[in-house]
Design a protein around this motif. Sequence first.
Motif, PDB file in Angstrom:
ATOM      1  N   GLY A 101       0.808  -1.214   0.000  1.00 43.31           N
ATOM      2  CA  GLY A 101       0.000   0.000   0.000  1.00 43.31           C
ATOM      3  C   GLY A 101       0.834   1.253   0.000  1.00 43.31           C
ATOM      4  N   SER A 102       2.004   1.173  -0.644  1.00 41.58           N
ATOM      5  CA  SER A 102       2.913   2.317  -0.683  1.00 41.58           C
ATOM      6  C   SER A 102       3.738   2.254  -1.949  1.00 41.58           C
ATOM      7  CB  SER A 102       3.839   2.298   0.541  1.00 41.58           C
ATOM      8  OG  SER A 102       4.846   3.297   0.442  1.00 41.58           O
ATOM      9  N   PRO A 103       4.038   3.408  -2.573  1.00 45.43           N
ATOM     10  CA  PRO A 103       4.920   3.390  -3.752  1.00 45.43           C
ATOM     11  C   PRO A 103       6.331   2.972  -3.366  1.00 45.43           C
ATOM     12  CG  PRO A 103       4.486   5.647  -3.042  1.00 45.43           C
ATOM     13  CD  PRO A 103       3.590   4.771  -2.232  1.00 45.43           C
ATOM     14  N   LEU A 104       7.025   2.364  -4.336  1.00 46.68           N
ATOM     15  CA  LEU A 104       8.389   1.893  -4.118  1.00 46.68           C
ATOM     16  C   LEU A 104       9.349   2.605  -5.064  1.00 46.68           C
ATOM     17  CD1 LEU A 104       7.834  -1.975  -3.856  1.00 46.68           C
ATOM     18  CD2 LEU A 104       8.337  -0.401  -1.980  1.00 46.68           C
ATOM     19  N   TYR A 105      10.595   2.707  -4.647  1.00 39.02           N
ATOM     20  CA  TYR A 105      11.633   3.212  -5.534  1.00 39.02           C
ATOM     21  C   TYR A 105      11.882   2.181  -6.643  1.00 39.02           C
ATOM     22  CZ  TYR A 105      12.666   7.066  -2.345  1.00 39.02           C
ATOM     23  OH  TYR A 105      12.582   8.198  -1.588  1.00 39.02           O
ATOM     24  N   PRO A 106      12.396   2.607  -7.798  1.00 33.08           N
ATOM     25  CA  PRO A 106      12.483   1.717  -8.959  1.00 33.08           C
ATOM     26  C   PRO A 106      13.550   0.635  -8.864  1.00 33.08           C
ATOM     27  CG  PRO A 106      13.478   3.838  -9.472  1.00 33.08           C
ATOM     28  CD  PRO A 106      12.826   3.984  -8.129  1.00 33.08           C
ATOM     29  N   ARG A 107      14.433   0.735  -7.867  1.00 39.52           N
ATOM     30  CA  ARG A 107      15.469  -0.282  -7.709  1.00 39.52           C
ATOM     31  C   ARG A 107      15.504  -0.766  -6.263  1.00 39.52           C
ATOM     32  NH1 ARG A 107      20.756   1.243 -11.476  1.00 39.52           N
ATOM     33  NH2 ARG A 107      19.622   1.375 -13.458  1.00 39.52           N
ATOM     34  N   VAL A 108      16.340  -1.770  -6.018  1.00 39.12           N
ATOM     35  CA  VAL A 108      16.473  -2.326  -4.671  1.00 39.12           C
ATOM     36  C   VAL A 108      17.888  -2.065  -4.168  1.00 39.12           C
ATOM     37  CG1 VAL A 108      14.753  -4.102  -5.154  1.00 39.12           C
ATOM     38  CG2 VAL A 108      17.184  -4.607  -5.470  1.00 39.12           C
ATOM     39  N   LEU A 109      18.041  -2.033  -2.859  1.00 36.29           N
ATOM     40  CA  LEU A 109      19.342  -1.824  -2.241  1.00 36.29           C
ATOM     41  C   LEU A 109      19.902  -3.165  -1.798  1.00 36.29           C
ATOM     42  CD1 LEU A 109      21.524   0.144  -1.169  1.00 36.29           C
ATOM     43  CD2 LEU A 109      20.252   0.180   0.993  1.00 36.29           C
ATOM     44  N   ALA A 110      20.984  -3.603  -2.438  1.00 38.72           N
ATOM     45  CA  ALA A 110      21.673  -4.834  -2.061  1.00 38.72           C
ATOM     46  C   ALA A 110      22.778  -4.475  -1.079  1.00 38.72           C
ATOM     47  CB  ALA A 110      22.248  -5.526  -3.296  1.00 38.72           C
ATOM     48  N   LEU A 111      22.609  -4.857   0.166  1.00 36.55           N
ATOM     49  CA  LEU A 111      23.524  -4.435   1.213  1.00 36.55           C
ATOM     50  C   LEU A 111      24.938  -4.976   0.994  1.00 36.55           C
ATOM     51  CD1 LEU A 111      21.347  -4.814   4.441  1.00 36.55           C
ATOM     52  CD2 LEU A 111      21.757  -2.767   3.048  1.00 36.55           C
ATOM     53  N   ASP A 112      25.913  -4.178   1.450  1.00 37.06           N
ATOM     54  CA  ASP A 112      27.311  -4.603   1.396  1.00 37.06           C
ATOM     55  C   ASP A 112      27.518  -5.834   2.271  1.00 37.06           C
ATOM     56  OD1 ASP A 112      27.964  -2.541  -0.285  1.00 37.06           O
ATOM     57  OD2 ASP A 112      28.845  -1.268   1.278  1.00 37.06           O
ATOM     58  N   GLU A 113      28.591  -6.564   1.975  1.00 37.18           N
ATOM     59  CA  GLU A 113      28.938  -7.725   2.789  1.00 37.18           C
ATOM     60  C   GLU A 113      29.222  -7.300   4.224  1.00 37.18           C
ATOM     61  OE1 GLU A 113      32.009 -10.143   1.202  1.00 37.18           O
ATOM     62  OE2 GLU A 113      31.113 -10.262  -0.804  1.00 37.18           O
ATOM     63  N   ASP A 114      28.846  -8.159   5.148  1.00 35.41           N
ATOM     64  CA  ASP A 114      29.071  -7.906   6.569  1.00 35.41           C
ATOM     65  C   ASP A 114      29.449  -9.238   7.219  1.00 35.41           C
ATOM     66  OD1 ASP A 114      29.120  -7.240   9.214  1.00 35.41           O
ATOM     67  OD2 ASP A 114      27.040  -6.551   9.317  1.00 35.41           O
ATOM     68  N   PRO A 115      30.700  -9.392   7.666  1.00 28.41           N
ATOM     69  CA  PRO A 115      31.116 -10.666   8.274  1.00 28.41           C
ATOM     70  C   PRO A 115      30.279 -11.051   9.488  1.00 28.41           C
ATOM     71  CG  PRO A 115      33.021  -9.275   7.790  1.00 28.41           C
ATOM     72  CD  PRO A 115      31.806  -8.429   7.572  1.00 28.41           C
ATOM     73  N   ALA A 116      29.682 -10.058  10.154  1.00 31.49           N
ATOM     74  CA  ALA A 116      28.899 -10.351  11.350  1.00 31.49           C
ATOM     75  C   ALA A 116      27.466 -10.773  11.031  1.00 31.49           C
ATOM     76  CB  ALA A 116      28.887  -9.130  12.267  1.00 31.49           C
ATOM     77  N   ALA A 117      27.045 -10.605   9.785  1.00 33.78           N
ATOM     78  CA  ALA A 117      25.665 -10.915   9.415  1.00 33.78           C
ATOM     79  C   ALA A 117      25.489 -12.411   9.174  1.00 33.78           C
ATOM     80  CB  ALA A 117      25.272 -10.134   8.159  1.00 33.78           C
ATOM     81  N   VAL A 118      24.279 -12.907   9.450  1.00 35.22           N
ATOM     82  CA  VAL A 118      23.976 -14.316   9.186  1.00 35.22           C
ATOM     83  C   VAL A 118      23.635 -14.538   7.721  1.00 35.22           C
ATOM     84  CG1 VAL A 118      23.171 -14.681  11.539  1.00 35.22           C
ATOM     85  CG2 VAL A 118      21.537 -14.019   9.754  1.00 35.22           C
ATOM     86  N   TYR A 119      23.449 -13.448   7.007  1.00 33.01           N
ATOM     87  CA  TYR A 119      23.075 -13.547   5.591  1.00 33.01           C
ATOM     88  C   TYR A 119      24.313 -13.691   4.712  1.00 33.01           C
ATOM     89  CZ  TYR A 119      18.576 -11.788   7.240  1.00 33.01           C
ATOM     90  OH  TYR A 119      17.390 -11.623   7.895  1.00 33.01           O
ATOM     91  N   VAL A 120      24.147 -14.462   3.661  1.00 31.79           N
ATOM     92  CA  VAL A 120      25.187 -14.591   2.650  1.00 31.79           C
ATOM     93  C   VAL A 120      24.899 -13.562   1.567  1.00 31.79           C
ATOM     94  CG1 VAL A 120      26.302 -16.123   0.982  1.00 31.79           C
ATOM     95  CG2 VAL A 120      25.415 -17.051   3.140  1.00 31.79           C
ATOM     96  N   ARG A 121      25.810 -12.633   1.385  1.00 30.36           N
ATOM     97  CA  ARG A 121      25.585 -11.553   0.423  1.00 30.36           C
ATOM     98  C   ARG A 121      26.515 -11.735  -0.758  1.00 30.36           C
ATOM     99  NH1 ARG A 121      24.994  -7.091   5.264  1.00 30.36           N
ATOM    100  NH2 ARG A 121      22.853  -7.691   5.813  1.00 30.36           N
ATOM    101  N   GLU A 122      26.008 -12.386  -1.780  1.00 24.83           N
ATOM    102  CA  GLU A 122      26.740 -12.639  -3.019  1.00 24.83           C
ATOM    103  C   GLU A 122      26.006 -11.938  -4.150  1.00 24.83           C
ATOM    104  OE1 GLU A 122      26.774 -16.872  -3.277  1.00 24.83           O
ATOM    105  OE2 GLU A 122      28.332 -17.102  -1.748  1.00 24.83           O
ATOM    106  N   HIS A 123      26.045 -10.644  -4.135  1.00 17.96           N
ATOM    107  CA  HIS A 123      25.307  -9.868  -5.129  1.00 17.96           C
ATOM    108  C   HIS A 123      26.156  -9.723  -6.391  1.00 17.96           C
ATOM    109  CE1 HIS A 123      22.511  -9.167  -1.950  1.00 17.96           C
ATOM    110  NE2 HIS A 123      23.375  -8.476  -1.236  1.00 17.96           N
ATOM    111  N   THR A 124      25.809 -10.490  -7.387  1.00 18.37           N
ATOM    112  CA  THR A 124      26.515 -10.441  -8.660  1.00 18.37           C
ATOM    113  C   THR A 124      25.501 -10.353  -9.787  1.00 18.37           C
ATOM    114  OG1 THR A 124      26.562 -12.862  -8.826  1.00 18.37           O
ATOM    115  CG2 THR A 124      28.458 -11.796  -7.779  1.00 18.37           C
ATOM    116  N   ILE A 125      25.976  -9.902 -10.929  1.00 15.28           N
ATOM    117  CA  ILE A 125      25.135  -9.927 -12.129  1.00 15.28           C
ATOM    118  C   ILE A 125      25.101 -11.371 -12.638  1.00 15.28           C
ATOM    119  CG2 ILE A 125      24.823  -9.022 -14.445  1.00 15.28           C
ATOM    120  CD1 ILE A 125      24.483  -6.952 -12.272  1.00 15.28           C
ATOM    121  N   ASP A 126      23.928 -11.931 -12.704  1.00 15.87           N
ATOM    122  CA  ASP A 126      23.790 -13.345 -13.038  1.00 15.87           C
ATOM    123  C   ASP A 126      23.724 -13.542 -14.553  1.00 15.87           C
ATOM    124  OD1 ASP A 126      23.436 -16.033 -13.013  1.00 15.87           O
ATOM    125  OD2 ASP A 126      21.388 -16.016 -12.251  1.00 15.87           O
TER     126      ASP A 126
END
Length: 245
Positions: free
Chosen positions: A179-204
Motif C-alpha cells: 500500500g505504498s509506492p516503491l523506488y524503482p530499484r532495490v538496495l543490495a547491502l554490502d557484505e558484513d562478516p557479522a551478518a547471518v546472511y550470505v551476500r553474493e550480489h553479482t550480475i547473473d
Amino acid sequence: MKWLRRPSWFALLLTAVGALLFMRLGVWQLHRADEKEQILRRYAAAETALPSDFAAVAAMPPVDAFARVKVQGAYVVDRVYLLDNPRHDQRGGVEVYVPFRPQGASQLLMVDLGFLPGNGTDQAPQIPPLPEGTQALQGLYLPPPGVGFQMGGNALAQQSRWPKTTIYLDLPQLAADLGSPLYPRVLALDEDPAAVYVREHTIDFSAMPPARHRAYAFQWFTFAAVAVVILLVSHRRPRNKSDHP
C-alpha cells in the motif's frame, strides 16, 4: 574458373542472403558479449566506489552505471518477503527482502538483506529479528531480479501471514501489497562478516555468459562459410576423362 559451373542467380541470391544473415547474427553475438563484459566491469567498479547519497540517485538512477549509496531510515520490521526461486534450489534457502523507509521520504525502498540458508526442508528459514529505529545502510542500488514467466496470478495477495513467500520479485505487486509506492530499484547491502546472511550480489549471466555469446558467434560465422562452400561444391564441374594423363 574452369572447374566451376556458372551458378544461377537464385543460387547466388540464396547463398548471399544466407551468408549475410549468418554473419549478421555472429556480429550481434559479439556485440552482446561486449555489452555483458562492460556491465560486469561497471559492476566491479561500483563495488569499490565511494558511496554517494541515496537521495541523489533514488528516483533517477544512472542508466550506464551501478550506484553505490548510503541511506538512513527505518525498516518496516513486520513486512518481510522471502524470494524462493530456482537459483536457490541447490542451497535450500531464500533471499530476504524488507521494505525500508528513508528519512523524509514518502516512498519505500526494498532492501535485499542477502541469502539465508535453509535447513534442507521445505520450511522457510527462521528470520532473525530486524533492528528497530534509525539505521544507516550502505550497498549497491540495483535493478530488481528478473520477473520471468508468472503463473498463478499474484501469490502475495493470497497470503495473509508474514513473512510472505514469492518465486519472483515484482515491484508493482510489492507496492500494491504494501500500500505504498516503491523506488524503482532495490538496495543490495554490502557484505558484513557479522551478518547471518550470505551476500553474493553479482550480475547473473550464468545462463549466457560472454564466452557463450562468442561461441555462438563462431558458430554463425561457420554457417556463413559453409553456405559458400556448399555453393562452390554443388557447382563444381565434373572431371572429364581427357583431364587424366
